[in-house]
Scaffold this active site. Sequence first.
Site, mmCIF file in Angstrom:
data_model
loop_
_atom_site.group_PDB
_atom_site.id
_atom_site.type_symbol
_atom_site.label_atom_id
_atom_site.label_comp_id
_atom_site.label_asym_id
_atom_site.label_seq_id
_atom_site.Cartn_x
_atom_site.Cartn_y
_atom_site.Cartn_z
ATOM 1 N N VAL A 186 0.915 -1.214 0.077
ATOM 2 C CA VAL A 186 0.100 -0.011 -0.062
ATOM 3 C C VAL A 186 0.795 1.297 0.142
ATOM 4 C CG1 VAL A 186 -1.966 1.438 1.172
ATOM 5 C CG2 VAL A 186 -2.111 -1.001 1.014
ATOM 6 N N CYS A 187 2.000 1.094 0.772
ATOM 7 C CA CYS A 187 2.821 2.485 0.643
ATOM 8 C C CYS A 187 3.402 2.561 -0.599
ATOM 9 C CB CYS A 187 3.803 2.110 1.695
ATOM 10 S SG CYS A 187 3.188 1.947 3.519
#
Length: 166
Positions: free
Chosen positions: A59-60
Site C-alpha cells: 500500500v505504501c
Amino acid sequence: MASVTFKNNPITLVGEEVKVGDQAPNFTVLANDLSEVKASDFDGSVRIISVVPSIDTGVCDAQTRRFNEDASKVAGVKVLTISVDLPFAQGRWCAANGLENVHTYSDHRDLSFGTAFGVVMKELRLLARAVFVIDSNNQVTYVEYVSEGTSHPDYLAAIEAAKAAK
C-alpha cells in the site's frame, strides 16, 4: 486524537493532532543523502505530505507511486513522502522505481515529524498513514489520518486540495 487501527488492531498515536486551519508544525527529517531537511525549506510552496509506515510495503508503494503520478499533473506542487525507513532504503526504492516527482524523507532519527503531526504509532514505532496539504503560507488546508493503516488514503481529495491551495 485521531483514532486509527493497524491490521484492525487499535493504535495509540503520539504527538499533536493537526487540523485544517492550523499553521504547519516545524520538523526536521533526513534526506536520502543524510542531510537535514527542515519544514522551513519548503516555505512558500504548496506541498502534499504523504505519510507511510514503510515504503517497501504494497500500500505504501502504491501510495507513493500514485502521488508521484498525480502530482506531476499539478504544476508547482511538491510531494514529500515521509516514513521511518532509513534514508538508504528510501534512496534505493526511489532509484529502483524511477520516481522523479516524489522526494522521500526519513523520520527515523527522532520522530520529529511524526510527533509534530501526531502520526507516531506508539506500539510499532512507525508512522501512521496520513496525508496533509500545506499551502504556500504554511497553513494546513487538508488532513487525512487514514483510519486503517493498511487502507489507501483519498487520493483525489488530496490532489483537489493541493490544486485549491495554489
